[in-house]
Write a protein that holds these residues in place. Structure first.
Motif, short mmCIF file in Angstrom:
data_model
loop_
_atom_site.label_atom_id
_atom_site.label_comp_id
_atom_site.label_asym_id
_atom_site.label_seq_id
_atom_site.Cartn_x
_atom_site.Cartn_y
_atom_site.Cartn_z
N LEU A 278 7.16 25.82 -60.13
CA LEU A 278 7.43 24.40 -60.33
C LEU A 278 6.73 23.92 -61.59
O LEU A 278 5.61 24.33 -61.90
CB LEU A 278 6.96 23.59 -59.13
N PRO A 279 7.34 23.02 -62.36
CA PRO A 279 6.70 22.48 -63.56
C PRO A 279 5.39 21.75 -63.21
O PRO A 279 5.27 21.13 -62.16
CB PRO A 279 7.74 21.53 -64.14
N THR A 280 4.45 21.82 -64.12
CA THR A 280 3.16 21.17 -63.89
C THR A 280 3.30 19.67 -63.76
O THR A 280 2.58 19.04 -62.97
CB THR A 280 2.19 21.52 -65.02
N ALA A 281 4.22 19.07 -64.51
CA ALA A 281 4.43 17.62 -64.42
C ALA A 281 4.91 17.23 -63.02
O ALA A 281 4.53 16.17 -62.50
CB ALA A 281 5.44 17.18 -65.47
N TYR A 282 5.73 18.05 -62.41
CA TYR A 282 6.20 17.78 -61.05
C TYR A 282 5.05 17.90 -60.05
O TYR A 282 4.92 17.08 -59.13
CB TYR A 282 7.33 18.74 -60.69
N LEU A 283 4.21 18.91 -60.22
CA LEU A 283 3.06 19.08 -59.32
C LEU A 283 2.09 17.91 -59.45
O LEU A 283 1.45 17.51 -58.47
CB LEU A 283 2.34 20.39 -59.63
N TRP A 284 1.96 17.37 -60.65
CA TRP A 284 1.05 16.25 -60.89
C TRP A 284 1.46 15.01 -60.09
O TRP A 284 0.60 14.25 -59.64
CB TRP A 284 1.00 15.93 -62.37
N GLN A 285 2.76 14.82 -59.92
CA GLN A 285 3.25 13.64 -59.21
C GLN A 285 3.40 13.86 -57.71
O GLN A 285 3.64 12.90 -56.97
CB GLN A 285 4.61 13.21 -59.79
N SER A 286 3.26 15.11 -57.26
CA SER A 286 3.46 15.41 -55.85
C SER A 286 2.15 15.19 -55.08
O SER A 286 1.05 15.35 -55.62
CB SER A 286 3.92 16.85 -55.67
N LYS B 82 1.83 16.74 -51.91
CA LYS B 82 1.77 17.81 -50.92
C LYS B 82 0.54 18.68 -51.17
O LYS B 82 0.15 18.91 -52.31
CB LYS B 82 3.04 18.67 -50.98
N ASP B 83 -0.04 19.15 -50.08
CA ASP B 83 -1.26 19.96 -50.20
C ASP B 83 -1.02 21.23 -51.00
O ASP B 83 -1.84 21.62 -51.83
CB ASP B 83 -1.78 20.32 -48.80
N GLN B 84 0.11 21.88 -50.74
CA GLN B 84 0.41 23.14 -51.44
C GLN B 84 0.60 22.89 -52.94
O GLN B 84 0.17 23.69 -53.77
CB GLN B 84 1.65 23.78 -50.84
N HIS B 85 1.25 21.79 -53.28
CA HIS B 85 1.47 21.47 -54.69
C HIS B 85 0.17 21.09 -55.38
O HIS B 85 -0.08 21.48 -56.53
CB HIS B 85 2.48 20.33 -54.80
N ARG B 86 -0.69 20.34 -54.69
CA ARG B 86 -1.98 19.97 -55.29
C ARG B 86 -2.86 21.20 -55.49
O ARG B 86 -3.58 21.30 -56.49
CB ARG B 86 -2.68 18.95 -54.41
N ALA B 87 -2.82 22.12 -54.53
CA ALA B 87 -3.60 23.35 -54.68
C ALA B 87 -3.13 24.16 -55.89
O ALA B 87 -3.95 24.67 -56.67
CB ALA B 87 -3.50 24.19 -53.41
N GLN B 88 -1.82 24.27 -56.07
CA GLN B 88 -1.28 25.00 -57.21
C GLN B 88 -1.64 24.32 -58.53
O GLN B 88 -1.96 24.98 -59.52
CB GLN B 88 0.24 25.12 -57.07
N LEU B 89 -1.59 22.97 -58.55
CA LEU B 89 -1.94 22.23 -59.76
C LEU B 89 -3.40 22.47 -60.15
O LEU B 89 -3.70 22.78 -61.32
CB LEU B 89 -1.69 20.74 -59.53
N HIS B 90 -4.31 22.36 -59.20
CA HIS B 90 -5.73 22.54 -59.52
C HIS B 90 -6.05 24.01 -59.82
O HIS B 90 -6.99 24.29 -60.57
CB HIS B 90 -6.58 22.03 -58.36
N THR C 286 -9.44 32.20 -52.28
CA THR C 286 -9.45 31.85 -50.86
C THR C 286 -9.52 30.35 -50.66
O THR C 286 -8.81 29.78 -49.82
CB THR C 286 -10.65 32.53 -50.17
N VAL C 287 -10.37 29.68 -51.42
CA VAL C 287 -10.49 28.23 -51.30
C VAL C 287 -9.20 27.55 -51.72
O VAL C 287 -8.75 26.58 -51.09
CB VAL C 287 -11.68 27.73 -52.15
N THR C 288 -8.55 28.06 -52.77
CA THR C 288 -7.26 27.48 -53.20
C THR C 288 -6.22 27.63 -52.10
O THR C 288 -5.43 26.71 -51.86
CB THR C 288 -6.79 28.17 -54.48
N SER C 289 -6.19 28.78 -51.45
CA SER C 289 -5.27 28.98 -50.33
C SER C 289 -5.55 28.00 -49.19
O SER C 289 -4.63 27.45 -48.59
CB SER C 289 -5.35 30.42 -49.84
N ASP C 290 -6.83 27.77 -48.89
CA ASP C 290 -7.19 26.82 -47.84
C ASP C 290 -6.82 25.39 -48.22
O ASP C 290 -6.43 24.59 -47.35
CB ASP C 290 -8.69 26.91 -47.53
N VAL C 291 -6.95 25.07 -49.51
CA VAL C 291 -6.54 23.74 -49.96
C VAL C 291 -5.03 23.56 -49.77
O VAL C 291 -4.56 22.49 -49.37
CB VAL C 291 -6.93 23.53 -51.44
N GLY C 292 -4.27 24.61 -50.03
CA GLY C 292 -2.82 24.55 -49.83
C GLY C 292 -2.44 24.36 -48.38
O GLY C 292 -1.37 23.81 -48.08
N LYS C 293 -3.31 24.80 -47.46
CA LYS C 293 -3.05 24.62 -46.04
C LYS C 293 -3.57 23.30 -45.50
O LYS C 293 -3.42 23.01 -44.31
CB LYS C 293 -3.67 25.78 -45.25
#
Length: 372
Positions: free
Chosen positions: A250-258, A260-268, A316-323
């Motif tokens: 997913l584009p970073t700009a889309y993740l920035w506006q989302s 969702k936990d999974q999207h925020r984890a991927q952005l960070h 591991t922490v990023t995965s937990d943030v996505g959950k």
């Protein structure tokens, strides 16, 4: 400036060597995986290298920080081993200036990794997924390799052709299909074959010419033989779903506006990769300081373990943030912990070294016979 160029060259040469070796190893494993899928008919051989090239940015965004880390350890380790760093320190090169010079290669790698993670990797990963998914939606006859028996991914059908001309013209065709209910085997032979797409019915057909069809149960004599000049069969459709919404593509700009936990984890995660390159530099500068008596690779193994621990905890922490278990702040908390650890080694490294050297050795007497 001369000292900066000299130190940067030592680090960058080591980083490029290590990164190249790691990239070749990872690409070789992926290449074998894609070749296996191409041999089984899941992928066309023509797209294997294209998919592999699209995967390179995702490999580099994790390889480059490790290559930078090892580049500092190997480059500075050699300078300490050959007493060149001691001469530079005697000429006025302080630890603060050494750290400032080290930030040059670190910032370059951080910017490169940031560009890969934020822009290039999502685009290239999406292109690779689209190619793979479109290959999986193709029929078995569109992914045939001439001169090779290929088993269908689902079912018990084996297909063979000796040549392919263009996109639809097949040479001699052999098809063996077994019915699971009554175990009857159907074998179809044809001198030539053609794939035809009916746009009105939105369906693809295989048209065979000048061949025979045999049907029966192996081991029994009640086979049915059928000769034909022209025989058509419908090609079964596969799942037409294309994986275009993978979170990693997913584009970073889309993740920035989302939200969702999974999207925020991927952005960070993407934003934290450049920070990873800076933190490992802070770790590598004190870890590369070795005693000439210890050897160049004295601290290499413990340093690699420290880096892998850092990366595994972060993943591991990023995965937990996505959950939804933690907030995105926990990703940056991991960076903060290792930054404080690196600053502790930079500021108090001599204190811990002197304290370690003052520890008396253990005198362990092994039981044995007393000498006469």
């Amino acid at each position: 400036m001369i000292v900066f160029r000299y130190l940067a060259r030592e680090v960058m040469v080591g980083m490029l060597a290590v990164s190249s070796i790691l990239l070749v190893i990872i690409m070789s494993g992926r290449f074998v995986k894609y070749l296996t899928r191409a041999a089984s008919g899941e992928l066309s051989p023509d797209v294997v290298f294209t998919i592999l090239m699209y995967r390179v940015p995702s490999f580099l965004e994790l390889i480059l920080p490790l290559g930078l880390f090892l580049g500092f350890l190997l480059g500075y380790g050699r300078l300490y081993l050959e007493s060149e760093m001691t001469v530079l320190e005697a000429c006025g090169l302080s630890r603060r200036r050494l750290l400032a010079y080290s930030m040059g290669p670190a910032l370059f790698v951080a910017i490169l990794v940031g560009a890969l993670g934020v822009y290039i990797t999502p685009y290239s990963g999406g292109q690779a997924n689209e190619i793979v998914d479109r290959q999986e939606t193709n029929s078995e006859f569109e992914n045939l390799t001439p001169g090779r028996f290929q088993k269908q991914k689902t079912g018990k059908r084996v297909t063979y052709t000796d040549s392919i001309e263009g996109e639809s013209q097949l040479g001699m065709v052999f098809i063996a299909d077994q019915n699971n209910s009554n175990k009857r085997m159907q074998i179809t032979l044809a001198k030539t074959g053609t794939t035809h797409f009916d746009e009105e019915a939105d369906q693809r057909f295989l048209v065979l010419e000048n061949g025979y069809r045999y049907e029966g149960v192996p081991g029994q004599g009640d086979y049915i033989e059928l000769g034909y000049e022209r025989y058509g069969t419908e090609i079964e459709k596969k799942n037409q779903a294309i994986r275009l919404n993978d979170v990693e593509t997913l584009p970073t700009a889309y993740l920035w506006q989302s939200d969702k936990d999974q999207h925020r984890a991927q952005l960070h995660w993407r934003l934290s990769l450049p920070v990873l390159a800076i933190v490992v530099t802070l770790l590598a500068v004190p870890l590369s300081r070795v005693n000439p008596r210890q050897g160049r690779y004295a601290r290499l193994a413990p340093s690699i373990v420290l880096y892998l621990t850092y990366l595994s905890i972060l993943s591991t922490v990023t995965s937990d943030v996505g959950k939804g278990a933690y907030g995105p702040w926990s990703i940056w908390f991991v960076h903060l912990i290792f930054t404080l650890f690196a600053l502790n080694m930079l500021l108090f490294g001599n204190f811990w070294s002197r304290l370690y050297n003052r520890i008396p050795p253990l005198n362990i007497k092994l039981p044995g016979k007393k000498s006469g």
